[in-house]
Design a protein around this motif. Sequence first.
Motif, PDB file in Angstrom:
ATOM      1  N   GLN A  94       0.738  -1.220   0.143  1.00 55.95           N
ATOM      2  CA  GLN A  94      -0.090   0.100   0.058  1.00 55.95           C
ATOM      3  C   GLN A  94       0.844   1.257   0.003  1.00 55.95           C
ATOM      4  OE1 GLN A  94      -3.332   0.533  -0.623  1.00 55.95           O
ATOM      5  NE2 GLN A  94      -4.272  -0.196   1.383  1.00 55.95           N
ATOM      6  N   PRO A  95       0.617   2.111  -0.954  1.00 57.72           N
ATOM      7  CA  PRO A  95       1.445   3.422  -1.003  1.00 57.72           C
ATOM      8  C   PRO A  95       1.661   4.025   0.630  1.00 57.72           C
ATOM      9  CG  PRO A  95       0.025   3.371  -2.702  1.00 57.72           C
ATOM     10  CD  PRO A  95      -0.444   2.226  -1.886  1.00 57.72           C
ATOM     11  N   GLY A  96       2.552   4.420   1.134  1.00 59.22           N
ATOM     12  CA  GLY A  96       2.722   5.141   2.209  1.00 59.22           C
ATOM     13  C   GLY A  96       2.962   4.131   3.517  1.00 59.22           C
ATOM     14  N   SER A  97       2.654   2.820   3.129  1.00 62.44           N
ATOM     15  CA  SER A  97       2.642   1.965   4.249  1.00 62.44           C
ATOM     16  C   SER A  97       3.988   1.297   4.434  1.00 62.44           C
ATOM     17  CB  SER A  97       1.614   0.961   4.119  1.00 62.44           C
ATOM     18  OG  SER A  97       2.195  -0.081   3.238  1.00 62.44           O
ATOM     19  N   ASP A  98       4.341   0.636   5.542  1.00 68.35           N
ATOM     20  CA  ASP A  98       5.709  -0.072   5.629  1.00 68.35           C
ATOM     21  C   ASP A  98       5.586  -1.500   5.150  1.00 68.35           C
ATOM     22  OD1 ASP A  98       4.281  -0.717   7.982  1.00 68.35           O
ATOM     23  OD2 ASP A  98       5.664  -0.178   9.358  1.00 68.35           O
ATOM     24  N   GLU A  99       4.600  -2.054   4.368  1.00 72.98           N
ATOM     25  CA  GLU A  99       4.306  -3.339   3.982  1.00 72.98           C
ATOM     26  C   GLU A  99       5.729  -3.678   3.273  1.00 72.98           C
ATOM     27  OE1 GLU A  99      -0.441  -3.134   3.620  1.00 72.98           O
ATOM     28  OE2 GLU A  99       0.653  -3.506   1.796  1.00 72.98           O
ATOM     29  N   LYS A 100       6.041  -4.919   3.194  1.00 72.14           N
ATOM     30  CA  LYS A 100       6.993  -5.168   2.449  1.00 72.14           C
ATOM     31  C   LYS A 100       6.524  -6.031   1.067  1.00 72.14           C
ATOM     32  CE  LYS A 100      10.783  -5.511   5.716  1.00 72.14           C
ATOM     33  NZ  LYS A 100      10.030  -5.714   6.867  1.00 72.14           N
ATOM     34  N   ASP A 101       7.259  -5.598  -0.059  1.00 69.95           N
ATOM     35  CA  ASP A 101       6.860  -6.508  -1.323  1.00 69.95           C
ATOM     36  C   ASP A 101       7.247  -7.892  -1.366  1.00 69.95           C
ATOM     37  OD1 ASP A 101       7.130  -7.190  -4.031  1.00 69.95           O
ATOM     38  OD2 ASP A 101       6.147  -5.469  -4.298  1.00 69.95           O
ATOM     39  N   SER A 102       6.363  -8.977  -1.485  1.00 67.58           N
ATOM     40  CA  SER A 102       6.705 -10.361  -1.411  1.00 67.58           C
ATOM     41  C   SER A 102       7.656 -10.693  -2.597  1.00 67.58           C
ATOM     42  CB  SER A 102       5.420 -11.022  -1.471  1.00 67.58           C
ATOM     43  OG  SER A 102       4.770 -10.941  -2.708  1.00 67.58           O
ATOM     44  N   ALA A 158      10.012  -8.568  -3.955  1.00 70.65           N
ATOM     45  CA  ALA A 158      11.485  -8.133  -3.542  1.00 70.65           C
ATOM     46  C   ALA A 158      11.765  -8.848  -2.252  1.00 70.65           C
ATOM     47  CB  ALA A 158      11.030  -6.679  -3.270  1.00 70.65           C
ATOM     48  N   GLN A 159      11.131  -9.285  -1.571  1.00 69.78           N
ATOM     49  CA  GLN A 159      11.513 -10.001  -0.402  1.00 69.78           C
ATOM     50  C   GLN A 159      12.156 -11.545  -0.779  1.00 69.78           C
ATOM     51  OE1 GLN A 159       7.801 -10.350   2.351  1.00 69.78           O
ATOM     52  NE2 GLN A 159       9.326  -9.621   4.080  1.00 69.78           N
ATOM     53  N   ILE A 160      11.490 -12.109  -1.832  1.00 73.89           N
ATOM     54  CA  ILE A 160      12.069 -13.229  -2.246  1.00 73.89           C
ATOM     55  C   ILE A 160      13.521 -13.073  -2.892  1.00 73.89           C
ATOM     56  CG2 ILE A 160      11.969 -14.833  -4.231  1.00 73.89           C
ATOM     57  CD1 ILE A 160       9.902 -15.890  -2.388  1.00 73.89           C
ATOM     58  N   CYS A 161      13.580 -11.835  -3.801  1.00 73.39           N
ATOM     59  CA  CYS A 161      14.735 -11.657  -4.353  1.00 73.39           C
ATOM     60  C   CYS A 161      15.999 -10.991  -3.558  1.00 73.39           C
ATOM     61  CB  CYS A 161      14.434 -10.721  -5.673  1.00 73.39           C
ATOM     62  SG  CYS A 161      13.664 -11.608  -6.952  1.00 73.39           S
ATOM     63  N   SER A 162      15.529 -10.593  -2.353  1.00 72.40           N
ATOM     64  CA  SER A 162      16.584 -10.062  -1.448  1.00 72.40           C
ATOM     65  C   SER A 162      17.432 -11.409  -0.909  1.00 72.40           C
ATOM     66  CB  SER A 162      15.930  -9.313  -0.203  1.00 72.40           C
ATOM     67  OG  SER A 162      15.283 -10.224   0.485  1.00 72.40           O
ATOM     68  N   TRP A 163      16.896 -12.634  -0.852  1.00 76.28           N
ATOM     69  CA  TRP A 163      17.707 -13.610  -0.603  1.00 76.28           C
ATOM     70  C   TRP A 163      18.774 -13.909  -1.554  1.00 76.28           C
ATOM     71  CZ3 TRP A 163      17.563 -15.666   4.092  1.00 76.28           C
ATOM     72  CH2 TRP A 163      16.606 -15.661   5.020  1.00 76.28           C
ATOM     73  N   PHE A 164      18.203 -13.824  -2.816  1.00 73.01           N
ATOM     74  CA  PHE A 164      19.207 -14.131  -3.838  1.00 73.01           C
ATOM     75  C   PHE A 164      20.274 -12.865  -4.144  1.00 73.01           C
ATOM     76  CE2 PHE A 164      15.837 -17.053  -4.193  1.00 73.01           C
ATOM     77  CZ  PHE A 164      16.322 -18.112  -4.206  1.00 73.01           C
ATOM     78  N   SER A 165      20.377 -11.964  -3.494  1.00 75.79           N
ATOM     79  CA  SER A 165      21.217 -10.778  -3.407  1.00 75.79           C
ATOM     80  C   SER A 165      22.581 -11.112  -2.810  1.00 75.79           C
ATOM     81  CB  SER A 165      20.707  -9.366  -3.236  1.00 75.79           C
ATOM     82  OG  SER A 165      20.473  -9.556  -1.796  1.00 75.79           O
ATOM     83  N   TYR A 166      22.702 -12.285  -1.718  1.00 82.14           N
ATOM     84  CA  TYR A 166      23.953 -12.353  -1.243  1.00 82.14           C
ATOM     85  C   TYR A 166      24.742 -13.394  -2.155  1.00 82.14           C
ATOM     86  CZ  TYR A 166      21.213 -11.174   2.987  1.00 82.14           C
ATOM     87  OH  TYR A 166      20.786 -10.370   3.750  1.00 82.14           O
ATOM     88  N   THR A 167      25.443 -12.691  -2.932  1.00 80.85           N
ATOM     89  CA  THR A 167      26.202 -13.438  -4.206  1.00 80.85           C
ATOM     90  C   THR A 167      27.417 -13.773  -3.690  1.00 80.85           C
ATOM     91  OG1 THR A 167      27.107 -11.053  -4.612  1.00 80.85           O
ATOM     92  CG2 THR A 167      25.180 -11.929  -6.186  1.00 80.85           C
ATOM     93  N   GLU A 168      27.993 -13.547  -2.501  1.00 82.96           N
ATOM     94  CA  GLU A 168      28.976 -14.455  -1.955  1.00 82.96           C
ATOM     95  C   GLU A 168      28.716 -15.967  -1.669  1.00 82.96           C
ATOM     96  OE1 GLU A 168      27.387 -12.081   1.804  1.00 82.96           O
ATOM     97  OE2 GLU A 168      27.627 -11.830  -0.435  1.00 82.96           O
TER      98      GLU A 168
END
Length: 515
Positions: free
Chosen positions: A310-318, A320-330
């Motif tokens: 929701q615009p203006g809320s602190d909800e997380k995008d599901s 983006a959350q998935i992809c954040s796990w795959f950003s640890y490229t080490e």
Amino acid sequence: MFNFYNFAVSISALNTMLNLIVVFADPMPMRRNYMHHIWTEHVLNGKSVAGSDVMMAPWIGQQYKNSQNRGSHEFYFNQNIDHFGHKAGLFKQRVLINAQHYRDGGPVFLMNSGETAASSSYLSAGEPYSLVKETKGMLIIMEHRYYGKSYPVSDMSGPNMVYLTVENSLEDIANFVRHAKEFVAKSIGISISAKSKWIATGGSYSANLATWMRLKYPGLIHAAYASSAPLLIEEDFYQYDMVVGRALSCAPRIADAIETLDLILDSQNRTLIHNWKRACGLGSLKDDADFAGALTDQLSHAVQYHMPPQPGSDEKDSLAQICSWFSYTEHNPLQNLADMTRSYISSNNIDVRSTYTTLSGANNIQLYQDGRSWFYQTCTQFGYWQTAPRPPLRRLRSKYVTSGWQSSPCHAFFGKSVPPQPDVDSVNKRYGGLLPNVSRVVFVNGLLDPWSSLSVAVDEEISRRISANGKNTVITMPRASHVTDFYFASTRTDFGVKEARAKILGALWYYLAQT
Ligand SMILES: *[C@@H]1O[C@H](CO)[C@@H](O)[C@H](O)[C@H]1NC(C)=O
Ligand SMILES: *[C@@H]1O[C@H](CO)[C@@H](O)[C@H](O)[C@H]1NC(C)=O
């Protein structure tokens, strides 16, 4: 090897081959507990409403002042156990009614609950409720046989399941509509006007039923509103992941993880495989395919039920959350997948063995297992088994997750009462697949919905043909997912839902004006 650029190119080449212009999403659940049951889980937050107290809406007292059923909005219709004469007898089919806004001649919206218990939440929220308010109509929610409290049998053994067919479900609806005037008058003391037109509605599988009611009983059902209807029945539903791949920016890395996983499973090195199961929090799964299947759960869930924050809320995008796990490229991509899965399982308190073991619960024939009913429907008529696309398309789930593996428990659950394969060809032939011979149906699809790949929105040519001359209406929401327009749309009007709702209402007014 193929990179994701090739993945995209291959999809478009394949679609051209199949005469599909674009493949988007898909609609139904995966298998049982973790199969993405069309939408039940999400809408009901994982809680079954069977047997629970039905929430009381504030208007009940006034509306039913003169009714012998004052204080209750839950009624039971005497329905035939079998409409095709193989078994005599009646069962009680649950019906919920909201006539608060009804004025003489307003439309009657009939929503079948599909592969889930009827939820009273829909009596006071969601798109059907909004439409009823706008059109001064009546809303009737009819529970699908073998779900919620509407079981026509005393247990769920194979031979008792045979009255659970699309055909019986459509006859349930037709029989109800024919007797609705007396039933509603007796239940709530309100008489449905002869001028009132019936509009069938539903989301996902229940949207198929709404469409097929219009096909089979155009004299009873004047129009339909079908949200995310997966009209094309596919046994091997490989298109699902093609939409998942489009929705997730990190899909190439997930595909790398799956490639490594399959090499490990191919190796047959038990120590190595067990180490990876443990790393994923899935050490209690003996079967390798069960393990591979469990790894798809979170991805499907995130895409199928995606809601932009929701615009203006602190909800997380599901997503983006998935992809954040795959950003640890080490770490290597399979390690990322393992870390994500382990965290998902522990934060959701998932009981791994009962949730992900294929044969878990096969011998439990107690009533009120709605997931078992849906599994029976997939075993007999739908399939909808979510699998990985074949090479050269890249996979987001293991090659061990095949339709054969998913259908293999059917026999253990239901014995000889289920055929070796679901009879999807008959269903497609009987109801017309992507081009049913219908009119006055409003089809709505979110293009990020994996199930939309089996809907009329899959292809511009299909959309154009089915909506030619205003015969039907096709509405798409580019950034929305599965049945997003349908549930509690009143609280979420962003990402195209608001525009879609205006179009749905406009199309229904147009069809209601027709005789
Ligand atoms: C199996 O995997 C383990 C753990 O990675 C490794 O130590 C072992 O050498 C492997 N066995 C074979 C036969 O490759
Ligand atoms: C489609 O339905 C119309 C009206 O119900 C009917 O007249 C027509 O013959 C049907 N067409 C086909 C191909 O079945």
